[in-house]
Design an enzyme around this catalytic site. Structure first.
Site, PDB file in Angstrom:
ATOM      1  N   ASP A 106      31.874  51.536  -4.994  1.00 47.49           N
ATOM      2  CA  ASP A 106      32.932  51.759  -4.009  1.00 47.49           C
ATOM      3  C   ASP A 106      32.465  52.714  -2.909  1.00 47.49           C
ATOM      4  OD1 ASP A 106      32.856  54.136  -5.473  1.00 47.49           O
ATOM      5  OD2 ASP A 106      34.852  53.913  -6.330  1.00 47.49           O
TER       6      ASP A 106
ATOM      7  N   ASN B  26      44.725  58.739 -11.577  1.00 45.89           N
ATOM      8  CA  ASN B  26      45.815  57.756 -11.624  1.00 45.89           C
ATOM      9  C   ASN B  26      45.408  56.503 -12.402  1.00 45.89           C
ATOM     10  OD1 ASN B  26      43.972  56.644  -9.922  1.00 45.89           O
ATOM     11  ND2 ASN B  26      45.337  56.376  -8.175  1.00 45.89           N
TER      12      ASN B  26
ATOM     13  N   HIS C 170      42.628  54.761 -11.834  1.00 41.50           N
ATOM     14  CA  HIS C 170      41.871  53.773 -11.070  1.00 41.50           C
ATOM     15  C   HIS C 170      40.434  53.628 -11.579  1.00 41.50           C
ATOM     16  CE1 HIS C 170      40.423  56.720  -7.639  1.00 41.50           C
ATOM     17  NE2 HIS C 170      39.614  56.763  -8.670  1.00 41.50           N
TER      18      HIS C 170
ATOM     19  N   GLU D 133      43.241  50.523  -7.371  1.00 42.37           N
ATOM     20  CA  GLU D 133      44.356  51.444  -7.540  1.00 42.37           C
ATOM     21  C   GLU D 133      45.451  50.812  -8.407  1.00 42.37           C
ATOM     22  OE1 GLU D 133      43.465  54.299  -6.826  1.00 42.37           O
ATOM     23  OE2 GLU D 133      43.763  54.853  -4.742  1.00 42.37           O
TER      24      GLU D 133
HETATM   25  C1  GLP Z   1      36.747  58.424  -7.531  1.00 44.18           C
HETATM   26  C2  GLP Z   1      35.861  57.178  -7.369  1.00 44.18           C
HETATM   27  C3  GLP Z   1      35.606  56.526  -8.679  1.00 44.18           C
HETATM   28  C4  GLP Z   1      35.376  57.605  -9.700  1.00 44.18           C
HETATM   29  C5  GLP Z   1      36.708  58.228 -10.003  1.00 44.18           C
HETATM   30  C6  GLP Z   1      36.660  59.423 -10.935  1.00 44.18           C
HETATM   31  O1  GLP Z   1      37.704  58.512  -6.549  1.00 44.18           O
HETATM   32  N1  GLP Z   1      36.363  56.198  -6.457  1.00 44.18           N
HETATM   33  O2  GLP Z   1      34.540  55.626  -8.583  1.00 44.18           O
HETATM   34  O3  GLP Z   1      34.793  57.080 -10.842  1.00 44.18           O
HETATM   35  O4  GLP Z   1      37.388  58.545  -8.803  1.00 44.18           O
HETATM   36  O5  GLP Z   1      36.090  60.541 -10.317  1.00 44.18           O
HETATM   37  P1  GLP Z   1      35.588  61.831 -11.090  1.00 44.18           P
HETATM   38  O6  GLP Z   1      34.496  61.387 -11.981  1.00 44.18           O
HETATM   39  O7  GLP Z   1      35.127  62.767 -10.006  1.00 44.18           O
HETATM   40  O8  GLP Z   1      36.769  62.351 -11.856  1.00 44.18           O
END
Ligand code: GLP
Length: 242
Positions: free
Chosen positions: A67, A136, A138, A143
């Site tokens: 992403d 959330n 995702h 989302e």
């Molecule tokens: C982000 C990214 C995801 C990531 C997730 C968790 O916004 N779009 O690809 O895996 O949220 O992030 P983190 O590992 O910093 O908690």
């Protein structure tokens, strides 16, 4: 789906790094999709260290982006591009031809999406996708409420993502849209690893693993993956019943 619980973040990261290394040893032309974010940071550090120490050959591996924040340039330290380059590509000596990332500044995002779908198809699919989980629920920028059949698409980021995403940036940054592989790519990947660490992820992992399988909590879809493994540290697993 398997659930593996590790005593701490270090052990979880070690195992995730080992999974990637053993796949690449077994399949040097593997197609990998590795998430950015805080969760896999240590796994990548260990991966780089081990791969370099053991001289694991990554020269035929293909890397697919999961992403990207739309509108954020690649030299911004908060971009996924920057993260992947600094934490994986540069230290492993990965060549540009081996990587397929999103151009988040493109004024033709639909064709960016189509290009990514085409690359994944042409490469014969993703061998291993490693994802984190948003606060959330995702996965990538899939989302809550996303259609499960979507491939690469542009997503409107929900309020939680816009807010939590600020942690990656040095200054307050408008985060309205994301470009992301779809849940269909996640489900079609031959192997899926989902990592979560820390108490702050405990509630969302409880919902994902013990609530209904629903795109309202996109991470829950891993329960339908034929070779999906959820890797949690004890903190992230602390609200699970089983
Ligand atoms: C982000 C990214 C995801 C990531 C997730 C968790 O916004 N779009 O690809 O895996 O949220 O992030 P983190 O590992 O910093 O908690």
């Amino acid at each position: 789906m398997a659930i593996k619980i590790f005593r701490d973040y270090e052990r979880l990261s070690q195992e995730a790094a080992d999974e990637i290394i053993s796949l690449v040893k077994h399949k040097p032309r593997a197609v990998l999709c590795l998430a950015t974010g805080d969760t896999p940071r240590l796994a990548y550090e260990i991966l780089v260290e081990k791969a370099n120490a053991e001289k694991v050959d990554f020269s035929a591996v293909t890397f697919i982006a999961l992403d990207e924040w739309v509108g954020i340039p690649p030299d911004n330290a908060g971009s996924c591009f920057f993260f992947l380059h600094n934490n994986i590509f540069k230290p492993l000596g990965i060549q540009a031809e081996q990587t397929h990332l999103f151009d988040a500044l493109s004024n033709d995002l639909p064709s960016e999406c189509a290009k990514m779908d085409f690359v994944i198809h042409k490469k014969g699919g993703i061998d291993l996708i490693l994802v984190g989980v948003g606060m959330n629920g995702h996965v990538g920028f899939n989302e809550p409420g996303v259609a499960a059949a979507l491939k690469t698409h542009v997503a409107e980021l929900d309020a939680t993502t816009q807010l939590v995403g600020q942690k990656y940036f040095n200054q307050s940054t408008a985060l309205k849209l994301g470009i992301t592989l779809g849940l269909d790519h996640f489900m079609q990947s031959r192997k899926a690893l989902m990592l979560a660490s820390g108490k702050k992820k405990a509630e969302v992992m409880r919902l994902a693993l013990e609530g209904p399988v629903t795109t309202a909590v996109p991470a829950s879809i891993i329960r339908k993956h034929p070779d999906g493994t959820v890797m949690l540290d004890e903190d992230a697993a602390s609200l699970l019943k089983a």
